[in-house]
Design an enzyme around this catalytic site. Sequence first.
Site, mmCIF file in Angstrom:
data_model
loop_
_atom_site.group_PDB
_atom_site.id
_atom_site.type_symbol
_atom_site.label_atom_id
_atom_site.label_comp_id
_atom_site.label_asym_id
_atom_site.label_seq_id
_atom_site.Cartn_x
_atom_site.Cartn_y
_atom_site.Cartn_z
ATOM 1 N N HIS A 194 -41.582 -23.746 -19.504
ATOM 2 C CA HIS A 194 -42.668 -23.014 -18.884
ATOM 3 C C HIS A 194 -43.651 -23.973 -18.216
ATOM 4 O O HIS A 194 -43.769 -25.142 -18.607
ATOM 5 C CB HIS A 194 -43.392 -22.155 -19.914
ATOM 6 C CG HIS A 194 -42.581 -20.987 -20.378
ATOM 7 N ND1 HIS A 194 -43.117 -19.933 -21.097
ATOM 8 C CD2 HIS A 194 -41.264 -20.689 -20.226
ATOM 9 C CE1 HIS A 194 -42.171 -19.045 -21.369
ATOM 10 N NE2 HIS A 194 -41.038 -19.489 -20.857
ATOM 11 N N GLU A 243 -46.931 -24.144 -18.238
ATOM 12 C CA GLU A 243 -47.981 -24.671 -19.115
ATOM 13 C C GLU A 243 -47.438 -25.762 -20.031
ATOM 14 O O GLU A 243 -48.058 -26.813 -20.222
ATOM 15 C CB GLU A 243 -48.592 -23.557 -19.955
ATOM 16 C CG GLU A 243 -49.120 -22.370 -19.167
ATOM 17 C CD GLU A 243 -48.071 -21.272 -19.041
ATOM 18 O OE1 GLU A 243 -46.947 -21.553 -18.570
ATOM 19 O OE2 GLU A 243 -48.371 -20.133 -19.429
ATOM 20 N N CYS A 268 -47.528 -17.047 -22.199
ATOM 21 C CA CYS A 268 -46.776 -16.406 -23.276
ATOM 22 C C CYS A 268 -47.337 -16.913 -24.608
ATOM 23 O O CYS A 268 -48.099 -17.888 -24.636
ATOM 24 C CB CYS A 268 -45.288 -16.742 -23.153
ATOM 25 S SG CYS A 268 -44.881 -18.457 -23.581
ATOM 26 N N CYS A 296 -46.743 -20.760 -25.250
ATOM 27 C CA CYS A 296 -47.584 -21.623 -24.427
ATOM 28 C C CYS A 296 -49.050 -21.520 -24.843
ATOM 29 O O CYS A 296 -49.797 -22.496 -24.753
ATOM 30 C CB CYS A 296 -47.421 -21.281 -22.951
ATOM 31 S SG CYS A 296 -45.851 -21.840 -22.248
#
Length: 275
Positions: A204, A206, A232, A235
Amino acid sequence: MKKVILAFVPVIHSGYIKFFANDIQDFFILGRDFSSEIPYLTREMRMLEPEIVVKSLDFLGKNIKVLSKDNLTDFLSAYDEVIMPDEDISRHFMEKYLSTKKVVMEKVFLRWDKLISQAELKVAPDRVVSTTVIDNEFMNEALKQAERSSDWWRQIGAVIVKGEQVIISGYNKHLPTNFSPYLNGDPRNNFDAGVRIDLCTSIHAEAGVIAQAAKQGISLEGAMVYVTTFPCPTCARLVAEAGIKKVFYSKGYSLLDAESILKGYGVEIVLVKTD
């Protein structure tokens, strides 16, 4: 100005077909002697031989050839502008062989733009909303990063800001290569959105920028992160533990668990209304 399209095409999918549908007639497929410079590509069992790709694309009615090191000199002298899909193999080739050429990077991969959940459209009643110029500038930089992603589920960009300066930027990407879901398949295809988000071949945005900070020895205590889509839960935990104090986002996410995680750590959440 004579233009040519050059692409590494391991497999043929609809994203490439759309990319090829233009007025440019000259087209080159990157040969194995170039792709072999990327070690992890040599182990991909689904990767087609460039010559097979050329034959498979005969229906396009274009002048399609394989670019090898034997005809590289002729290629460089024949064209003024090279158009390539924006991905890691293209960038490797550009940096090594096209330093004197005008290169245009374009998106190529199949994008999955279906609305995942109505929860993405909901905004918490206590949400802080920003329309300031500086927040828009940072969010637009994150949006530019998102455009580089090859993920067909979501394209997400993130930038970390400290002292009103972007110190790290990135986007969600597949590992070890952006071609992984096309070559090996994507486990996300077996689950609905929001289910088993841990099973994927991508990192992801992040998580990627936080990992970059750790690699470079940069403390994120008190920093801010601008991310195009609300984090999410996984993260959110990384953001909280990294010491980031503000999360700015422009689009919602179907899993709302991250909100309580961030608030539990005292992380301020701001929705940025982009221009």
